[in-house]
Design an enzyme around this catalytic site. Sequence first.
Site, short mmCIF file in Angstrom:
data_model
loop_
_atom_site.label_atom_id
_atom_site.label_comp_id
_atom_site.label_asym_id
_atom_site.label_seq_id
_atom_site.Cartn_x
_atom_site.Cartn_y
_atom_site.Cartn_z
NE ARG A 173 48.66 -37.07 55.12
CZ ARG A 173 49.02 -37.76 54.04
NH1 ARG A 173 50.11 -37.44 53.36
NH2 ARG A 173 48.29 -38.77 53.64
CE LYS A 231 41.44 -21.41 70.65
NZ LYS A 231 40.38 -20.93 71.56
CD GLU A 277 37.13 -11.12 70.36
OE1 GLU A 277 37.55 -11.38 71.51
OE2 GLU A 277 36.46 -11.93 69.68
CE LYS A 332 44.77 -15.33 70.42
NZ LYS A 332 43.66 -15.41 69.49
CD GLU A 350 40.67 -22.79 74.68
OE1 GLU A 350 40.92 -22.01 73.76
OE2 GLU A 350 39.53 -23.09 75.03
NE ARG A 355 44.45 -19.91 72.10
CZ ARG A 355 45.01 -19.96 70.90
NH1 ARG A 355 46.08 -20.70 70.72
NH2 ARG A 355 44.50 -19.31 69.88
CG ASN A 401 37.42 -19.08 74.38
OD1 ASN A 401 37.44 -18.58 73.27
ND2 ASN A 401 38.07 -20.19 74.67
CG HIS A 423 34.44 -15.88 73.04
ND1 HIS A 423 34.90 -14.76 73.70
CD2 HIS A 423 35.00 -15.82 71.79
CE1 HIS A 423 35.70 -14.07 72.89
NE2 HIS A 423 35.78 -14.69 71.74
CG HIS A 451 30.80 -19.04 70.41
ND1 HIS A 451 31.80 -19.92 70.74
CD2 HIS A 451 31.41 -18.03 69.74
CE1 HIS A 451 32.97 -19.45 70.30
NE2 HIS A 451 32.75 -18.31 69.70
CG HIS A 454 33.05 -13.38 66.78
ND1 HIS A 454 32.64 -14.55 67.37
CD2 HIS A 454 34.24 -13.06 67.38
CE1 HIS A 454 33.54 -14.94 68.26
NE2 HIS A 454 34.52 -14.06 68.28
P1 NAD Z 1 34.93 -10.67 59.00
O1 NAD Z 1 36.09 -11.46 58.61
O2 NAD Z 1 33.58 -11.13 58.55
O3 NAD Z 1 35.15 -9.17 58.52
C1 NAD Z 1 34.16 -8.22 58.81
C2 NAD Z 1 33.69 -7.47 57.54
O4 NAD Z 1 34.64 -6.45 57.24
C3 NAD Z 1 33.58 -8.32 56.31
O5 NAD Z 1 32.48 -7.89 55.55
C4 NAD Z 1 34.88 -8.02 55.58
O6 NAD Z 1 34.79 -8.24 54.19
C5 NAD Z 1 35.05 -6.56 55.88
N1 NAD Z 1 36.40 -6.06 55.87
C6 NAD Z 1 37.53 -6.69 56.32
N2 NAD Z 1 38.55 -5.84 56.27
C7 NAD Z 1 38.10 -4.68 55.76
C8 NAD Z 1 38.70 -3.43 55.49
N3 NAD Z 1 39.96 -3.18 55.80
N4 NAD Z 1 37.94 -2.45 54.96
C9 NAD Z 1 36.62 -2.68 54.70
N5 NAD Z 1 36.00 -3.83 54.97
C10 NAD Z 1 36.73 -4.81 55.49
O7 NAD Z 1 34.83 -10.52 60.59
P2 NAD Z 1 35.93 -10.34 61.74
O8 NAD Z 1 35.23 -9.58 62.80
O9 NAD Z 1 37.19 -9.84 61.21
O10 NAD Z 1 36.19 -11.83 62.23
C11 NAD Z 1 35.17 -12.59 62.84
C12 NAD Z 1 35.54 -14.04 62.73
O11 NAD Z 1 36.76 -14.28 63.43
C13 NAD Z 1 34.51 -14.97 63.32
O12 NAD Z 1 34.28 -16.03 62.43
C14 NAD Z 1 35.17 -15.49 64.58
O13 NAD Z 1 34.74 -16.76 64.93
C15 NAD Z 1 36.62 -15.46 64.21
N6 NAD Z 1 37.54 -15.37 65.35
C16 NAD Z 1 38.56 -16.24 65.39
C17 NAD Z 1 39.49 -16.18 66.42
C18 NAD Z 1 40.68 -17.09 66.42
O14 NAD Z 1 41.39 -17.12 67.43
N7 NAD Z 1 40.94 -17.79 65.34
C19 NAD Z 1 39.35 -15.20 67.41
C20 NAD Z 1 38.28 -14.31 67.33
C21 NAD Z 1 37.38 -14.41 66.28
N1 GLY Z 2 40.15 -16.13 70.52
C1 GLY Z 2 40.43 -17.12 71.50
C2 GLY Z 2 41.72 -17.81 71.33
O1 GLY Z 2 42.45 -17.52 70.42
O2 GLY Z 2 42.04 -18.67 72.09
#
Ligand code: NAD
Ligand code: GLY
Length: 366
Positions: A126, A148, A190, A232, A242, A246, A250, A253, A257, A270
């Site tokens: 939890r 998130k 972003e 942010k 949100e 907030r 998006n 997005h 998406h 993404h």
């Molecule tokens: P990712 O986590 O898939 O990383 C991208 C690629 O880069 C992967 O292959 C990873 O292994 C590689 N990588 C990471 N760091 C590296 C480094 N320093 N050197 C070499 N390779 C490296 O993708 P991302 O773009 O980081 O994240 C996308 C995800 O984030 C999506 O799932 C999206 O939905 C999510 N997201 C979440 C929020 C939130 O608020 N929680 C906001 C935006 C996006």
């Molecule tokens: N990436 C959108 C949020 O964090 O609200």
Amino acid sequence: MPLTATLERVEIDLGDRSYQILIGDDLLDDASHHAGLPASASALIVSNTTVAPLYAQRLRAVLAPRFRAVHLLELPDGEVYKDWPTLNLIFDALLGHGCDRKTVLFALGGGVVGDMTGFAAASYMRGVPFVQVPTTLLAQVDSSVGGKTAINHPLGKNMIGAFYQPQLVLCDLGTLKTLPPRELSAGLAEVIKYGPIYDMAFFDWIEAHIDALVARDGAALAHAVKRSCEIKAEVVGQDERESGLRAILNFGHTFGHAIESGLGYGEWLHGEAVGCGMVMAAHLSQRLGGVDAAYVARLMRLIERAGLPTVGPALGAERYLELMRVDKKSEGGEIRFVLLDRPGSAVMRAAPEALVREVLAQCCQG
Ligand code: NAD
Ligand code: GLY
């Protein structure tokens, strides 16, 4: 003495869930940043098969004196693994190592690792503490901040998750040196996002520095990460869950998406889908009178210069609409978009379907 030469701090002000984002070079090697974490016997570093070989041993070395046991879990790499079976590997590791409710999780990787580790931390016993150590530009400017957490469902992106804040975010800018160029561009989507929705002065700055950002100039990246995190933090500080403001984060997005789910997770990154989605959302904003054609062209040019696609894939209008109705912002089957009501300001609203169809016809292949 902290080892880090240049260190920027951004505070996320959420009462008893407040925390700091630290931004600098070689933060990974500096044990002093972990001093404020809750006392615990064990830690689990969650990473993936790409990032762990690059950075896990450095993180493990600074954590070793503080914890009796520091475990490492390497997940398979890819958006396609942001799912239940892979999430379960984190619970398997926690239970297998006998981790208790004080165990600290460290998410070492991009947004996929960060979102899944955060969700595991929110639900294991939890709730256990966790730290974000984002290693992609996208994760440093967005996903590691704000709490998130989620996994994907085959029917919709990020549909299963929780709001759960980390204890600390460590943005080591040195890790961006190994990031593939396509991933750097995805992160720039972003960064660019914060301009049209919140801060036109930052948009002007990004335009002036986009070549330096693409070339990974250290000072430019440091400013981009810091200003993005500041914006942010301001938005999340006002609306953590949100209920209103907030949602502007998006921007792009809803279309994005749909592209990600429609093509199959991982086909477009993404950030690529968000970049293209922002072009579509800007066109829709123009049709509703929020911005003019010159502004849309300016945004599109910047997205192109960041190395991102600006033309959507040919999913077909019906499929786009079907996918967008599943978006978390939809209410009663009505699709709601984040749209610009003027440059530097965004609102969430529904749009006439005829206009959405026009935008899809204008902005997509085929
Ligand atoms: P990712 O986590 O898939 O990383 C991208 C690629 O880069 C992967 O292959 C990873 O292994 C590689 N990588 C990471 N760091 C590296 C480094 N320093 N050197 C070499 N390779 C490296 O993708 P991302 O773009 O980081 O994240 C996308 C995800 O984030 C999506 O799932 C999206 O939905 C999510 N997201 C979440 C929020 C939130 O608020 N929680 C906001 C935006 C996006
Ligand atoms: N990436 C959108 C949020 O964090 O609200």
